[in-house]
Write a protein that holds these residues in place. Sequence first.
Motif, PDB file in Angstrom:
ATOM      1  N   TYR A  42       9.738   2.438  54.383  1.00 35.56           N
ATOM      2  CA  TYR A  42       9.073   3.453  55.197  1.00 35.56           C
ATOM      3  C   TYR A  42       8.588   4.611  54.342  1.00 35.56           C
ATOM      4  CZ  TYR A  42       8.154   7.072  58.616  1.00 35.56           C
ATOM      5  OH  TYR A  42       7.542   8.078  59.354  1.00 35.56           O
ATOM      6  N   LEU A  69       4.406   8.336  61.460  1.00 39.15           N
ATOM      7  CA  LEU A  69       5.593   8.179  62.303  1.00 39.15           C
ATOM      8  C   LEU A  69       5.203   7.704  63.698  1.00 39.15           C
ATOM      9  CD1 LEU A  69       8.618   8.453  62.822  1.00 39.15           C
ATOM     10  CD2 LEU A  69       8.229  10.869  63.367  1.00 39.15           C
ATOM     11  N   ALA A 138      13.159   6.670  59.051  1.00 40.85           N
ATOM     12  CA  ALA A 138      12.049   7.281  59.783  1.00 40.85           C
ATOM     13  C   ALA A 138      12.430   8.585  60.479  1.00 40.85           C
ATOM     14  CB  ALA A 138      11.483   6.297  60.808  1.00 40.85           C
TER      15      ALA A 138
END
Length: 234
Positions: A42, A69, A138
Amino acid sequence: MPDSSPRRLPRGRYALSREEVERIQRTRLCTAMAEAMTEKGYVGTSVEDVLKRAVVSRQSFYQLFDSKLDCFMTAFAGAGDLLLRRVLESVGVDEATGQARLEGSPLERFERAVTAYLDVLAAELPFARLFLVEVYAAGPDAIRRRSEVQVTLTNALADLLEVTDDAGRFTCQMIIAAVSAMVTPLVAAGDVDGLRAVGPPVIDHVRRLWESGTFGTPQAAGGETQTAGGSPGS
């Protein structure tokens, strides 16, 4: 896990509605996000990485998503929805109506459900990695959403096993948490065979827990076909 094989838009003029174009682009971007994170994680994945894989313009990306995101969370939601749908389908839930006929004994339903869960993880590794591994990178909103999905899966398992008391539901919660902990490193390693190998010992151990009374008193015992409300089927 959105559509597994998002199609490209045709060149030139085409007769798709704006909504259909946006749906296709959203699916392609979510798929590209999952695939890029398989290679870079990520943190290491940029919006540009996603755009190159999806072959979608930056302008189109920001018409659909506010940020990386936002795209990730949309992909995460799609992955969770598909995962739950496949599990419920395996035990007889009609996706269109939401109605279920719980066929077989609770343990037979558990076996079908856990097999479906592992199969979909193995078949959709990029989205499985997004769902189980990258979610922790995240940020807090993603982790909170992951916890909510765990609760949904726990409730679904309790319903499949027809468990109603608090002790039985806590056992379901432990099973969901344990299976998640076992499959996460296998997903991270891309170990498809290892994922499917988790099933038999988990099924056997849950059978032992059932026989020991750890789930409490289920609504109905035995192998009768049950409706979603718990009444024997005709």
